[in-house]
Motif scaffolding. Structure first.
Motif, mmCIF file in Angstrom:
data_model
loop_
_atom_site.group_PDB
_atom_site.id
_atom_site.type_symbol
_atom_site.label_atom_id
_atom_site.label_comp_id
_atom_site.label_asym_id
_atom_site.label_seq_id
_atom_site.Cartn_x
_atom_site.Cartn_y
_atom_site.Cartn_z
ATOM 1 N N LEU A 195 0.828 -1.209 0.000
ATOM 2 C CA LEU A 195 0.000 0.000 0.000
ATOM 3 C C LEU A 195 0.863 1.260 0.000
ATOM 4 C CD1 LEU A 195 -2.778 -1.107 2.507
ATOM 5 C CD2 LEU A 195 -2.972 -0.905 0.020
ATOM 6 N N ALA A 223 -5.493 1.850 3.248
ATOM 7 C CA ALA A 223 -5.743 2.002 1.801
ATOM 8 C C ALA A 223 -6.691 3.154 1.482
ATOM 9 C CB ALA A 223 -6.319 0.705 1.247
ATOM 10 N N VAL A 228 -7.967 0.785 -4.367
ATOM 11 C CA VAL A 228 -7.708 -0.585 -3.914
ATOM 12 C C VAL A 228 -8.978 -1.161 -3.324
ATOM 13 C CG1 VAL A 228 -6.366 -2.051 -2.363
ATOM 14 C CG2 VAL A 228 -5.284 -0.061 -3.426
#
Length: 348
Positions: A195, A223, A228
């Motif tokens: 991430l 995130a 995502v």
């Protein structure tokens, strides 16, 4: 040759997939397989639909003794027992129980803590009584020999393998390339690093991280603002991989991870951290970056996202590598040769 496999595991993962490949191929390698497993993973093995002697026992990881494992193995009357080792120490009770029944082979999937003081001495004694030990990586074999005193003649490297489908899906071909990863949502898998890397990559892209685990909530929070998604546990690896264009393995510790090999077998371009046997086994057919280096991972991903021709070439080379040397048939044949040596009274 009667072989009993022990899965003393608290959750389904790569070690259980490894075991599944061997259960399915036992007969082709001259063996009758039986299984002793915990309730936590029993459903996964049941899905294989195999007709085998199967006993479900309580989890004994980190326990002092495993009488239920011993009783189940004694009832199966194996010539050799294979114990899946999540790491060097946590399945010690199951190993000790197996050694009371038949010559025992350990499969060390991950390197890890080998304890200290009296605990370490007891662990070394346990490993020295192994008929043989197998690891998917040279790193694992080195720990077995150097840290635990296993006779080098009894310590084997058997690289991981996967089913290589005749119809690889290849990259999904999304107009906006989709990056994918899946596994347990735990620190070992390094999704926090992934991430952090994605925050450094200029769009357009989107990403999907499949899996479940204790770090799921924290990763979803981390995130925030990124393209995502977290679809949850992945039951069908092939279906998941068919929906992405670029696979990434961001782990901190692995041997030769099956999920990476599955992605290669589907013809996907892959980026992996430099863990376990990845660089040695996969050569230039995977882009390899240092562990826990978000900047290097971001650079690797950005470079591939910007170069469709390079992605296509890397995916084709990954598939060719899988066809040559990453099949589960080859892995199982190598493992069962070790087991046959043990069952025959040799050193494995």
């Amino acid at each position: 040759m009667r072989v009993s496999f022990v899965a003393d595991s608290s959750a389904w993962g790569g070690a259980e997939v490894w075991l599944s490949h061997h259960l399915r191929r036992a007969a082709d390698n001259g063996a009758t397989a039986a299984l002793v497993c915990t309730a936590a993973v029993a459903h996964g093995f049941a899905r294989l639909g195999l007709d085998l002697d199967r006993a479900v026992v309580p989890l004994t990881r980190h326990a002092a003794a495993a009488p239920s494992v011993r009783a189940a193995l004694a009832a199966q009357r194996p010539d050799v027992v294979v114990v899946n080792l999540v790491d060097p120490a946590s399945n010690a009770a199951a190993v000790a129980a197996a050694q009371e029944v038949a010559p025992t082979v350990g499969v060390l999937h991950l390197v890890g803590d080998t304890r200290a003081g009296e605990e370490r001495a007891a662990l070394c004694a346990l490993y020295r009584r192994m008929a043989a030990v197998v690891s998917p990586s040279h790193e694992g074999r080195d720990q077995l020999v150097a840290d635990l005193g296993v006779d080098p003649a009894r310590a084997h490297v058997v690289p991981s393998g996967v089913d290589v489908p005749p119809d690889p899906a290849g990259p999904a071909g999304h107009p906006v390339p989709r990056i994918g990863a899946f596994g347990r949502l735990t620190a070992q898998k390094g999704y926090d690093v992934l991430l952090a890397a994605l925050r450094r990559v200029e769009p357009p892209f989107d990403a999907v991280i499949g899996g479940a685990g204790r770090d799921g909530d924290a990763l979803r929070a981390a995130a925030a603002g990124l393209p995502v998604t977290f679809p949850g546990w992945v039951d069908d690896a092939r279906a998941f991989l068919a929906g992405i264009d670029l696979f990434v393995l961001s782990s901190r510790v692995e041997a030769l991870p099956l999920v990476l090999l599955e992605a290669m077998a589907e013809g996907l371009p892959c980026v992996s951290t430099d863990v376990g046997e990845v660089r040695r086994a996969l050569g230039e057919d995977v882009v390899v970056v240092p562990v826990e280096d978000a900047g290097a991972l971001a650079d690797a991903l950005a470079g591939l996202l910007a170069d469709p021709a390079r992605r296509a070439d890397l995916g084709a080379r990954a598939r060719a590598r899988a066809e040559r040397s990453l099949g589960a048939d080859l892995m199982a044949a190598r493992t069962f040769r070790v087991l046959a040596g043990v069952a025959g009274g040799g050193a494995g």
